[in-house]
Scaffold this motif. Structure first.
Motif, short mmCIF file in Angstrom:
data_model
loop_
_atom_site.label_atom_id
_atom_site.label_comp_id
_atom_site.label_asym_id
_atom_site.label_seq_id
_atom_site.Cartn_x
_atom_site.Cartn_y
_atom_site.Cartn_z
N LEU A 223 0.82 -1.09 0.08
CA LEU A 223 -0.01 0.43 -0.43
C LEU A 223 1.45 0.78 -0.07
CD1 LEU A 223 -2.92 1.30 0.12
CD2 LEU A 223 -2.46 1.18 2.51
N MET A 224 1.57 1.77 0.83
CA MET A 224 2.59 2.57 0.69
C MET A 224 3.81 2.45 0.04
SD MET A 224 1.22 3.83 3.66
CE MET A 224 2.27 4.92 4.08
N THR A 225 3.87 1.68 -0.51
CA THR A 225 4.85 1.59 -1.89
C THR A 225 4.36 2.14 -2.91
OG1 THR A 225 6.62 -0.36 -0.79
CG2 THR A 225 6.32 0.02 -3.40
N ILE A 226 3.08 1.73 -3.39
CA ILE A 226 2.39 1.88 -4.55
C ILE A 226 1.76 3.46 -3.99
CG2 ILE A 226 -0.16 2.10 -5.18
CD1 ILE A 226 0.22 -0.92 -4.83
N LEU A 227 1.83 3.35 -2.75
CA LEU A 227 0.93 5.62 -3.09
C LEU A 227 2.52 6.58 -3.00
CD1 LEU A 227 -0.64 5.00 0.74
CD2 LEU A 227 -1.74 6.24 -1.92
N GLY A 228 3.62 5.44 -2.40
CA GLY A 228 4.79 6.37 -2.80
C GLY A 228 5.59 6.79 -4.34
N THR A 229 4.83 5.84 -5.46
CA THR A 229 5.49 5.77 -6.36
C THR A 229 5.89 7.23 -7.30
OG1 THR A 229 3.83 5.09 -7.95
CG2 THR A 229 4.79 3.23 -7.32
N ARG A 230 4.73 8.10 -7.06
CA ARG A 230 5.22 9.40 -7.33
C ARG A 230 5.93 10.30 -7.02
NH1 ARG A 230 2.57 9.96 -11.91
NH2 ARG A 230 0.49 8.22 -11.96
N ILE A 231 6.42 9.26 -5.44
CA ILE A 231 7.10 10.42 -5.43
C ILE A 231 8.24 10.12 -4.62
CG2 ILE A 231 7.26 11.41 -2.52
CD1 ILE A 231 4.82 10.54 -1.59
N PRO A 232 9.89 11.01 -5.16
CA PRO A 232 10.78 11.32 -5.07
C PRO A 232 11.02 9.60 -3.60
CG PRO A 232 10.43 13.22 -5.57
CD PRO A 232 9.43 12.87 -5.07
N ARG A 233 12.09 8.92 -4.04
CA ARG A 233 12.56 7.44 -2.77
C ARG A 233 13.13 8.55 -1.66
NH1 ARG A 233 14.78 3.95 -7.35
NH2 ARG A 233 13.04 2.86 -7.53
N LYS A 234 13.81 9.85 -1.46
CA LYS A 234 14.41 10.27 -0.66
C LYS A 234 13.26 10.67 0.45
CE LYS A 234 17.73 13.88 1.26
NZ LYS A 234 18.48 14.42 1.45
N ARG A 235 12.59 11.55 -0.33
CA ARG A 235 11.07 12.19 0.97
C ARG A 235 10.58 10.90 1.31
NH1 ARG A 235 8.30 15.74 -3.37
NH2 ARG A 235 10.34 17.20 -3.62
N MET A 236 9.90 10.09 0.70
CA MET A 236 9.28 8.70 0.36
C MET A 236 9.59 8.41 1.74
SD MET A 236 6.59 7.40 -0.08
CE MET A 236 5.34 6.22 0.71
N LEU A 237 10.98 7.89 1.80
CA LEU A 237 11.38 7.24 3.55
C LEU A 237 11.39 8.66 4.29
CD1 LEU A 237 14.83 5.97 1.92
CD2 LEU A 237 13.06 4.67 2.35
N MET A 238 11.65 9.74 3.75
CA MET A 238 11.49 10.59 5.38
C MET A 238 10.12 10.63 6.11
SD MET A 238 13.96 14.21 3.65
CE MET A 238 13.65 14.91 4.75
N LEU A 239 9.65 10.08 4.88
CA LEU A 239 7.85 10.27 5.11
C LEU A 239 7.40 9.15 6.14
CD1 LEU A 239 5.98 11.92 1.99
CD2 LEU A 239 5.98 13.06 3.65
N LEU A 240 8.14 7.77 5.39
CA LEU A 240 8.32 6.76 5.96
C LEU A 240 7.89 7.06 7.45
CD1 LEU A 240 8.84 4.51 2.84
CD2 LEU A 240 6.35 4.53 4.19
N MET A 241 9.43 7.73 7.92
CA MET A 241 10.14 7.59 9.09
C MET A 241 9.02 8.15 9.94
SD MET A 241 13.37 6.12 10.80
CE MET A 241 11.86 4.78 9.98
N GLY A 242 8.72 10.11 9.39
CA GLY A 242 7.24 10.76 9.75
C GLY A 242 6.21 9.61 10.20
N LEU A 243 5.62 8.43 9.66
CA LEU A 243 4.55 8.15 9.99
C LEU A 243 4.42 7.02 10.61
CD1 LEU A 243 1.94 7.08 9.05
CD2 LEU A 243 3.23 5.11 7.67
N PHE A 244 6.18 7.02 11.05
CA PHE A 244 6.77 5.68 11.87
C PHE A 244 6.52 6.55 13.95
CE2 PHE A 244 10.51 4.00 14.68
CZ PHE A 244 10.31 2.94 14.89
N VAL A 245 7.82 7.78 13.59
CA VAL A 245 7.00 8.42 15.16
C VAL A 245 5.78 8.79 15.32
CG1 VAL A 245 8.20 10.58 15.76
CG2 VAL A 245 9.45 9.57 14.05
N VAL A 246 4.88 9.49 15.24
CA VAL A 246 3.57 9.50 15.07
C VAL A 246 3.36 8.07 15.42
CG1 VAL A 246 1.04 9.85 13.97
CG2 VAL A 246 3.18 10.74 13.38
N GLY A 247 3.00 6.54 14.78
CA GLY A 247 2.63 5.79 15.37
C GLY A 247 3.04 5.20 16.82
N ASN A 248 4.55 5.90 16.51
CA ASN A 248 5.13 5.45 17.83
C ASN A 248 4.56 5.62 19.71
OD1 ASN A 248 7.21 2.83 18.29
ND2 ASN A 248 7.20 3.34 16.76
N VAL A 249 4.13 7.26 19.22
CA VAL A 249 3.51 8.74 19.64
C VAL A 249 2.56 8.78 21.14
CG1 VAL A 249 2.84 10.96 20.33
CG2 VAL A 249 5.37 10.22 19.77
#
Length: 404
Positions: free
Chosen positions: A57-83
């Motif tokens: 799901l997240m990979t398909i959503l990220g196909t239109r986003i540069p990979r570096k930015r997508m990795l940063m967004l994924l880390m942000g999601l990870f932080v939100v989940g743990n908080v």
């Protein structure tokens, strides 16, 4: 190896810690929310299923986003989940936080594998992937025991806040160290999905499910096995898991090194040896020293399969590797969930505390059969292609009639 791999490894360390630390904190979480241990176990299952669903799901959503930015967004999601998990007022909210964090897991490792492989020369790709996965393995040696200790002394909520902090560190590292990578041109979902029509990609993913599943059939039930059969005190299990983590670190680095030299032979050896060691564990589990040595070997052999299997998927899905790479990470977690369920079935059937080891051995042996079949198919395809080239070369060009 480029410094960018360090940033990816830090992210992997945080993800590995949050995935596994919950196993050591289930009694504390269950007590706080007033639920049973089996109910609290949904925090493990929910995370694993979130990885399986979130990877594509997240990979398909990220196909239109540069990979570096997508990795940063994924880390942000990870932080939100743990908080969310750290501050959750009710069990359901914490479960939701676990699922939010898990959605980042598969896509982070999937996209991260593609990025890591692209940062180095072709002959060093598996080593680069292994370097990123070192963060995940080191989490089992350092992050999980420390997180468990912090959770038991200062409260489990503090552990999840620290893990969120690791996510922030990983995000900043990616922002600073990972180079700007252009979005792959012409990438379409249809193009990415086409990789799944390749039999070799499907075989590699099936090997992932069965091979790593073999490890988790045994490790999921390591606490009752070691306390009831080997005679360890409950507190000793943390140190046994540290040994397991050390084995994982060694196996990951060895697997990365040899996968770049001889990928399929590396898989044959590691899967075959893993099946044997898991079967032997039914005997060595009765002896403390023997059990400790076997646990190290299970960690080493299990994770020695990770870089070669991930590289195998990248190689076979070369035209559109991102989605296939992420789905393969989901396959590891699917194997974990399947193996834990099968191990629970044999325990519920009254076959004894060491019975899950036989389940693990059977799963690893099945993965070896698939690996041999994959290798044979590859050789047959290569031979057919070679014969085709020889025939084409031997066929004389059609004579062109002379004009007078």
């Amino acid at each position: 190896m480029p410094l960018a791999l360090l940033a990816l490894a830090i992210g992997a360390f945080g993800i590995g810690t949050t995935e596994f630390v919950i196993m050591g904190l289930l009694p504390e979480v269950a007590g706080d929310y007033g639920v049973s241990i089996p109910t609290a176990g949904f925090l493990v299952t929910g995370y694993a299923l979130g990885v399986v669903l979130g990877a594509p799901l997240m990979t398909i959503l990220g196909t239109r986003i540069p990979r570096k930015r997508m990795l940063m967004l994924l880390m942000g999601l990870f932080v939100v989940g743990n908080v969310i998990s750290a501050l959750a007022p009710a069990f359901g909210v914490m479960l939701a936080g676990r699922v939010v964090a898990s959605l980042a897991h598969g896509a982070f490792f999937g996209i991260g594998s593609v990025v890591a492989a692209g940062l180095v020369a072709p002959e060093k790709k598996a080593g680069a992937i292994a370097m990123m996965f070192t963060g995940l393995t080191v989490a089992n040696v350092v992050g999980v025991p420390l997180g468990t200790l912090v959770g038991q002394t200062l409260g489990w909520r503090v552990t999840f806040l620290i893990v969120a902090g690791l996510g922030v560190l990983g995000l900043l590292g990616i922002a600073k160290l990972v180079p700007e990578l252009p979005r792959p041109e012409g990438v379409r979902i249809r193009h990415e999905l086409a990789a799944f029509r390749n039999v070799q990609v499907l075989l590699a993913m099936a090997m992932t499910v069965l091979g790593f599943g073999g490890v988790f059939a045994a490790i999921t039930y390591i606490t009752p096995m070691m306390t009831h059969v080997a005679g360890f005190a409950g507190a000793s299990v943390t140190w046994l898991l540290v040994l397991f983590g050390l084995g994982m670190v060694a196996g990951n680095l060895i697997g990365g090194k040899f996968a770049d030299r001889a990928l399929m032979p590396m898989l044959y050896v590691s899967l075959g040896a893993l099946a044997v060691v898991l079967a032997v564990f039914t005997v060595t589990a009765h002896n403390r020293f023997g059990a400790a040595v076997t646990i190290v070997l299970i960690g080493a052999l299990g994770f020695a399969t990770v870089p070669p299997l991930q590289k195998r998927v990248l190689d076979q899905a070369a035209g559109a590797p991102t989605l296939a790479s992420a789905v393969n990470i989901g396959a590891f977690n699917l194997g974990n969930a399947l193996a834990a369920w099968l191990g629970g079935l044999v325990l519920a059937a009254g076959l004894g505390w060491t019975a899950p080891n036989w389940v693990g051995a059977a799963l690893a042996a099945s993965a070896l059969v698939l690996a041999v079949a994959s290798g044979a198919l590859e050789r047959r395809t290569a031979a057919r292609a070679g014969v085709g080239r020889i025939v084409a070369a031997a066929t004389p060009e059609t004579a062109v009639p002379a004009h007078h």
